[in-house]
Design a protein around this motif. Sequence first.
Motif, PDB file in Angstrom:
ATOM      1  N   UNK A  51       0.842  -1.198   0.000  1.00  0.00           N
ATOM      2  CA  UNK A  51       0.000   0.000   0.000  1.00  0.00           C
ATOM      3  C   UNK A  51       0.876   1.247   0.000  1.00  0.00           C
ATOM      4  N   UNK A  52       1.884   1.245   0.872  1.00  0.00           N
ATOM      5  CA  UNK A  52       2.786   2.397   0.965  1.00  0.00           C
ATOM      6  C   UNK A  52       3.456   2.673  -0.379  1.00  0.00           C
ATOM      7  N   UNK A  53       3.921   1.624  -1.044  1.00  0.00           N
ATOM      8  CA  UNK A  53       4.569   1.802  -2.346  1.00  0.00           C
ATOM      9  C   UNK A  53       3.588   2.372  -3.367  1.00  0.00           C
ATOM     10  N   UNK A  54       2.376   1.838  -3.400  1.00  0.00           N
ATOM     11  CA  UNK A  54       1.380   2.288  -4.374  1.00  0.00           C
ATOM     12  C   UNK A  54       0.994   3.744  -4.143  1.00  0.00           C
ATOM     13  N   UNK A  55       0.912   4.158  -2.879  1.00  0.00           N
ATOM     14  CA  UNK A  55       0.496   5.527  -2.549  1.00  0.00           C
ATOM     15  C   UNK A  55       1.677   6.486  -2.419  1.00  0.00           C
ATOM     16  N   UNK A  56       2.881   5.941  -2.487  1.00  0.00           N
ATOM     17  CA  UNK A  56       4.103   6.720  -2.327  1.00  0.00           C
ATOM     18  C   UNK A  56       4.137   7.445  -0.984  1.00  0.00           C
ATOM     19  N   UNK A  57       3.843   6.660   0.058  1.00  0.00           N
ATOM     20  CA  UNK A  57       3.929   7.145   1.435  1.00  0.00           C
ATOM     21  C   UNK A  57       4.721   6.102   2.222  1.00  0.00           C
ATOM     22  N   UNK A  58       5.048   6.400   3.460  1.00  0.00           N
ATOM     23  CA  UNK A  58       5.794   5.462   4.283  1.00  0.00           C
ATOM     24  C   UNK A  58       4.923   4.329   4.821  1.00  0.00           C
ATOM     25  N   UNK A  59       5.532   3.156   5.038  1.00  0.00           N
ATOM     26  CA  UNK A  59       4.809   2.024   5.598  1.00  0.00           C
ATOM     27  C   UNK A  59       4.279   2.357   6.993  1.00  0.00           C
ATOM     28  N   UNK A  60       5.066   3.107   7.758  1.00  0.00           N
ATOM     29  CA  UNK A  60       4.629   3.494   9.104  1.00  0.00           C
ATOM     30  C   UNK A  60       3.365   4.342   9.047  1.00  0.00           C
ATOM     31  N   UNK A  61       3.229   5.161   8.013  1.00  0.00           N
ATOM     32  CA  UNK A  61       2.027   5.978   7.847  1.00  0.00           C
ATOM     33  C   UNK A  61       0.811   5.075   7.638  1.00  0.00           C
ATOM     34  N   UNK A  62       0.968   4.054   6.814  1.00  0.00           N
ATOM     35  CA  UNK A  62      -0.122   3.091   6.602  1.00  0.00           C
ATOM     36  C   UNK A  62      -0.479   2.428   7.927  1.00  0.00           C
ATOM     37  N   UNK A  63       0.518   2.061   8.710  1.00  0.00           N
ATOM     38  CA  UNK A  63       0.269   1.439  10.016  1.00  0.00           C
ATOM     39  C   UNK A  63      -0.504   2.388  10.931  1.00  0.00           C
ATOM     40  N   UNK A  64      -0.137   3.673  10.926  1.00  0.00           N
ATOM     41  CA  UNK A  64      -0.857   4.664  11.739  1.00  0.00           C
ATOM     42  C   UNK A  64      -2.318   4.782  11.288  1.00  0.00           C
ATOM     43  N   UNK A  65      -2.549   4.789   9.984  1.00  0.00           N
ATOM     44  CA  UNK A  65      -3.919   4.843   9.472  1.00  0.00           C
ATOM     45  C   UNK A  65      -4.709   3.641   9.962  1.00  0.00           C
ATOM     46  N   UNK A  66      -4.115   2.456   9.875  1.00  0.00           N
ATOM     47  CA  UNK A  66      -4.825   1.231  10.260  1.00  0.00           C
ATOM     48  C   UNK A  66      -5.091   1.159  11.757  1.00  0.00           C
ATOM     49  N   UNK A  67      -4.233   1.747  12.558  1.00  0.00           N
ATOM     50  CA  UNK A  67      -4.454   1.780  14.016  1.00  0.00           C
ATOM     51  C   UNK A  67      -5.424   2.876  14.413  1.00  0.00           C
ATOM     52  N   UNK A  68      -5.669   3.814  13.510  1.00  0.00           N
ATOM     53  CA  UNK A  68      -6.547   4.930  13.827  1.00  0.00           C
ATOM     54  C   UNK A  68      -5.855   6.012  14.618  1.00  0.00           C
ATOM     55  N   UNK A  69      -4.533   5.994  14.627  1.00  0.00           N
ATOM     56  CA  UNK A  69      -3.795   7.003  15.390  1.00  0.00           C
ATOM     57  C   UNK A  69      -3.458   8.238  14.558  1.00  0.00           C
ATOM     58  N   UNK A  70      -3.811   8.210  13.282  1.00  0.00           N
ATOM     59  CA  UNK A  70      -3.571   9.365  12.412  1.00  0.00           C
ATOM     60  C   UNK A  70      -4.781   9.563  11.510  1.00  0.00           C
ATOM     61  N   UNK A  71      -5.169  10.813  11.289  1.00  0.00           N
ATOM     62  CA  UNK A  71      -6.258  11.111  10.360  1.00  0.00           C
ATOM     63  C   UNK A  71      -5.882  10.655   8.957  1.00  0.00           C
ATOM     64  N   UNK A  72      -6.872  10.144   8.240  1.00  0.00           N
ATOM     65  CA  UNK A  72      -6.649   9.616   6.902  1.00  0.00           C
ATOM     66  C   UNK A  72      -7.178  10.616   5.880  1.00  0.00           C
ATOM     67  N   UNK A  73      -6.305  11.138   5.026  1.00  0.00           N
ATOM     68  CA  UNK A  73      -6.780  12.071   4.000  1.00  0.00           C
ATOM     69  C   UNK A  73      -7.759  11.384   3.044  1.00  0.00           C
ATOM     70  N   UNK A  74      -8.706  12.160   2.548  1.00  0.00           N
ATOM     71  CA  UNK A  74      -9.690  11.612   1.611  1.00  0.00           C
ATOM     72  C   UNK A  74      -9.023  10.942   0.418  1.00  0.00           C
ATOM     73  N   UNK A  75      -7.952  11.543  -0.098  1.00  0.00           N
ATOM     74  CA  UNK A  75      -7.309  10.985  -1.283  1.00  0.00           C
ATOM     75  C   UNK A  75      -6.776   9.574  -1.026  1.00  0.00           C
ATOM     76  N   UNK A  76      -6.359   9.293   0.213  1.00  0.00           N
ATOM     77  CA  UNK A  76      -5.867   7.953   0.542  1.00  0.00           C
ATOM     78  C   UNK A  76      -7.013   6.947   0.454  1.00  0.00           C
ATOM     79  N   UNK A  77      -8.151   7.281   1.059  1.00  0.00           N
ATOM     80  CA  UNK A  77      -9.319   6.403   1.001  1.00  0.00           C
ATOM     81  C   UNK A  77      -9.739   6.180  -0.452  1.00  0.00           C
ATOM     82  N   UNK A  78      -9.792   7.253  -1.211  1.00  0.00           N
ATOM     83  CA  UNK A  78     -10.215   7.143  -2.606  1.00  0.00           C
ATOM     84  C   UNK A  78      -9.239   6.304  -3.422  1.00  0.00           C
ATOM     85  N   UNK A  79      -7.947   6.506  -3.219  1.00  0.00           N
ATOM     86  CA  UNK A  79      -6.950   5.740  -3.970  1.00  0.00           C
ATOM     87  C   UNK A  79      -6.958   4.267  -3.577  1.00  0.00           C
TER      88      UNK A  79
END
Length: 108
Positions: A51-79
């Motif tokens: 997911x991180x590679x496809x979205x060009x973000x860090x793997x840790x960011x994906x982990x934060x999204x999945x834990x709910x510890x970071x707000x998820x931008x709309x573009x991430x959900x849409x992508x």
Amino acid sequence: MNTATLPFAIGAPETTDDERIAVGKRLRFIRSNIHLIRNDLFGRPVGQQDIANALQIGRATVAHYERGSRNIPDWVIQDIAAMYGIDVDLLTPTARRGLSPRIHGVPA
């Protein structure tokens, strides 16, 4: 597939912790099971690094999204929805859209 504007901004200040956590659980569940849900597109489980590679973000960011510890931008959900070939509604909180999840076992 609905990739237009989401019914609310998942990263918006009015997003509750419970909503953010619910979306994170959905993201994790669908990522872990998309190879079963859409076996025509994915021959194996999809990892956070995929997911991180496809979205060009860090793997840790994906982990934060999945834990709910970071707000998820709309573009991430849409992508992610577009990448999986699913409707955005499957990733948004049930309380905000007034629908039940359409895939059995998807966390509400």
